[in-house]
Design a protein around this motif. Structure first.
Motif, PDB file in Angstrom:
ATOM      1  N   VAL A 107       0.779  -1.191   0.025  1.00  7.72           N
ATOM      2  CA  VAL A 107      -0.115  -0.055   0.087  1.00  7.72           C
ATOM      3  C   VAL A 107       0.882   1.143   0.041  1.00  7.72           C
ATOM      4  O   VAL A 107       0.577   2.258  -0.795  1.00  7.72           O
ATOM      5  CB  VAL A 107      -1.025  -0.104   1.182  1.00  7.72           C
ATOM      6  CG1 VAL A 107      -1.731   1.133   1.276  1.00  7.72           C
ATOM      7  CG2 VAL A 107      -2.028  -1.038   1.040  1.00  7.72           C
ATOM      8  N   LYS A 108       2.043   1.338   0.561  1.00  9.68           N
ATOM      9  CA  LYS A 108       2.966   2.330   0.627  1.00  9.68           C
ATOM     10  C   LYS A 108       3.182   3.010  -0.860  1.00  9.68           C
ATOM     11  O   LYS A 108       3.576   4.077  -0.725  1.00  9.68           O
ATOM     12  CB  LYS A 108       4.182   2.056   1.467  1.00  9.68           C
ATOM     13  CG  LYS A 108       5.165   3.158   1.862  1.00  9.68           C
ATOM     14  CD  LYS A 108       6.401   2.596   2.491  1.00  9.68           C
ATOM     15  CE  LYS A 108       7.266   3.814   2.746  1.00  9.68           C
ATOM     16  NZ  LYS A 108       8.560   3.311   3.269  1.00  9.68           N
ATOM     17  N   GLN A 152       1.845  12.888   2.598  1.00  6.29           N
ATOM     18  CA  GLN A 152       2.304  12.655   3.749  1.00  6.29           C
ATOM     19  C   GLN A 152       1.586  11.513   4.380  1.00  6.29           C
ATOM     20  O   GLN A 152       0.335  11.124   3.803  1.00  6.29           O
ATOM     21  CB  GLN A 152       1.888  13.730   4.850  1.00  6.29           C
ATOM     22  CG  GLN A 152       2.797  15.004   4.687  1.00  6.29           C
ATOM     23  CD  GLN A 152       4.335  14.786   4.736  1.00  6.29           C
ATOM     24  OE1 GLN A 152       4.674  14.109   5.826  1.00  6.29           O
ATOM     25  NE2 GLN A 152       5.203  15.248   3.911  1.00  6.29           N
ATOM     26  N   LYS A 153       1.924  10.866   5.406  1.00  9.65           N
ATOM     27  CA  LYS A 153       1.164   9.595   5.901  1.00  9.65           C
ATOM     28  C   LYS A 153       0.019  10.197   6.750  1.00  9.65           C
ATOM     29  O   LYS A 153       0.314  10.573   7.920  1.00  9.65           O
ATOM     30  CB  LYS A 153       2.126   8.844   6.664  1.00  9.65           C
ATOM     31  CG  LYS A 153       1.802   7.364   7.363  1.00  9.65           C
ATOM     32  CD  LYS A 153       2.445   6.512   7.821  1.00  9.65           C
ATOM     33  CE  LYS A 153       1.623   5.369   8.529  1.00  9.65           C
ATOM     34  NZ  LYS A 153       0.371   5.149   8.263  1.00  9.65           N
ATOM     35  N   THR A 154      -1.167  10.243   6.481  1.00  8.41           N
ATOM     36  CA  THR A 154      -2.285  10.523   7.192  1.00  8.41           C
ATOM     37  C   THR A 154      -3.453   9.659   6.956  1.00  8.41           C
ATOM     38  O   THR A 154      -3.162   8.768   5.991  1.00  8.41           O
ATOM     39  CB  THR A 154      -2.867  11.807   6.573  1.00  8.41           C
ATOM     40  OG1 THR A 154      -3.342  11.683   5.484  1.00  8.41           O
ATOM     41  CG2 THR A 154      -1.931  13.024   6.733  1.00  8.41           C
ATOM     42  N   ASP A 155      -4.290   9.551   7.844  1.00 10.76           N
ATOM     43  CA  ASP A 155      -5.327   8.565   7.747  1.00 10.76           C
ATOM     44  C   ASP A 155      -6.328   8.616   6.218  1.00 10.76           C
ATOM     45  O   ASP A 155      -6.350   7.621   5.946  1.00 10.76           O
ATOM     46  CB  ASP A 155      -6.442   8.750   8.868  1.00 10.76           C
ATOM     47  CG  ASP A 155      -5.838   8.279  10.012  1.00 10.76           C
ATOM     48  OD1 ASP A 155      -4.798   7.447  10.330  1.00 10.76           O
ATOM     49  OD2 ASP A 155      -6.590   8.369  11.185  1.00 10.76           O
ATOM     50  N   ARG A 177       0.650   5.281  -1.914  1.00 12.47           N
ATOM     51  CA  ARG A 177       0.208   6.673  -1.051  1.00 12.47           C
ATOM     52  C   ARG A 177       0.848   7.729  -1.601  1.00 12.47           C
ATOM     53  O   ARG A 177       2.128   7.967  -2.068  1.00 12.47           O
ATOM     54  CB  ARG A 177       0.812   6.239   0.420  1.00 12.47           C
ATOM     55  CG  ARG A 177       0.159   7.205   1.114  1.00 12.47           C
ATOM     56  CD  ARG A 177       0.775   7.291   2.717  1.00 12.47           C
ATOM     57  NE  ARG A 177       1.890   7.423   2.778  1.00 12.47           N
ATOM     58  CZ  ARG A 177       2.965   6.506   3.703  1.00 12.47           C
ATOM     59  NH1 ARG A 177       2.446   5.494   3.846  1.00 12.47           N
ATOM     60  NH2 ARG A 177       4.087   6.582   3.604  1.00 12.47           N
ATOM     61  N   GLN A 178       0.151   8.940  -1.525  1.00 11.52           N
ATOM     62  CA  GLN A 178       0.760  10.099  -2.253  1.00 11.52           C
ATOM     63  C   GLN A 178       0.729  11.076  -1.004  1.00 11.52           C
ATOM     64  O   GLN A 178      -0.150  11.124  -0.469  1.00 11.52           O
ATOM     65  CB  GLN A 178       0.084  10.689  -3.344  1.00 11.52           C
ATOM     66  CG  GLN A 178      -0.038   9.575  -4.570  1.00 11.52           C
ATOM     67  CD  GLN A 178      -1.042  10.248  -5.723  1.00 11.52           C
ATOM     68  OE1 GLN A 178      -1.492  11.183  -5.623  1.00 11.52           O
ATOM     69  NE2 GLN A 178      -0.840   9.551  -6.834  1.00 11.52           N
ATOM     70  N   ASN A 187      -4.887   9.767   3.382  1.00  8.54           N
ATOM     71  CA  ASN A 187      -4.071   9.308   2.432  1.00  8.54           C
ATOM     72  C   ASN A 187      -3.993   7.970   2.465  1.00  8.54           C
ATOM     73  O   ASN A 187      -3.605   7.062   1.338  1.00  8.54           O
ATOM     74  CB  ASN A 187      -2.576  10.125   2.451  1.00  8.54           C
ATOM     75  CG  ASN A 187      -2.673  11.569   1.987  1.00  8.54           C
ATOM     76  OD1 ASN A 187      -3.688  11.641   1.347  1.00  8.54           O
ATOM     77  ND2 ASN A 187      -1.948  12.223   2.312  1.00  8.54           N
ATOM     78  N   ASP A 188      -3.732   7.274   3.680  1.00  7.02           N
ATOM     79  CA  ASP A 188      -3.660   5.645   3.611  1.00  7.02           C
ATOM     80  C   ASP A 188      -4.763   5.072   3.237  1.00  7.02           C
ATOM     81  O   ASP A 188      -4.793   4.041   2.660  1.00  7.02           O
ATOM     82  CB  ASP A 188      -3.442   5.285   5.139  1.00  7.02           C
ATOM     83  CG  ASP A 188      -2.124   5.627   5.851  1.00  7.02           C
ATOM     84  OD1 ASP A 188      -1.033   5.729   4.866  1.00  7.02           O
ATOM     85  OD2 ASP A 188      -1.938   5.469   6.985  1.00  7.02           O
ATOM     86  N   ALA A 247      -5.027   5.354  -0.616  1.00 12.08           N
ATOM     87  CA  ALA A 247      -3.956   4.257  -1.153  1.00 12.08           C
ATOM     88  C   ALA A 247      -4.442   2.866  -0.970  1.00 12.08           C
ATOM     89  O   ALA A 247      -4.326   2.101  -1.934  1.00 12.08           O
ATOM     90  CB  ALA A 247      -2.536   4.580  -0.331  1.00 12.08           C
ATOM     91  N   ILE A 248      -5.129   2.319   0.139  1.00  9.31           N
ATOM     92  CA  ILE A 248      -5.640   1.028   0.125  1.00  9.31           C
ATOM     93  C   ILE A 248      -6.686   0.909  -0.815  1.00  9.31           C
ATOM     94  O   ILE A 248      -6.814  -0.170  -1.511  1.00  9.31           O
ATOM     95  CB  ILE A 248      -6.473   0.791   1.566  1.00  9.31           C
ATOM     96  CG1 ILE A 248      -5.047   0.709   2.634  1.00  9.31           C
ATOM     97  CG2 ILE A 248      -7.230  -0.395   1.725  1.00  9.31           C
ATOM     98  CD1 ILE A 248      -5.700   0.939   3.990  1.00  9.31           C
TER      99      ILE A 248
END
Length: 42
Positions: A6-7, A13-16, A10-11, A18-19, A22-23
């Motif tokens: 999944v990483k 920053q790592k936020t809920d 993702r585009q 964006n996660d 991405a999923i």
């Protein structure tokens, strides 16, 4: 799904949000395999 897979989708920053996006994108890809279920918590 594996966090490693999944990483790649993702585009930004790592936020809920964006996660979650991405999923959703990774789940639609035909080459991405789901990970196996290790346990069920009831």
């Amino acid at each position: 799904m594996s966090a490693r897979v999944v990483k790649a989708f993702r585009q930004g920053q790592k936020t809920d949000a964006n996660d979650a996006l991405a999923i959703g994108i990774a789940a639609q890809q035909p080459t991405v395999k789901p990970s196996r279920l290790l346990s069920i918590n009831e």
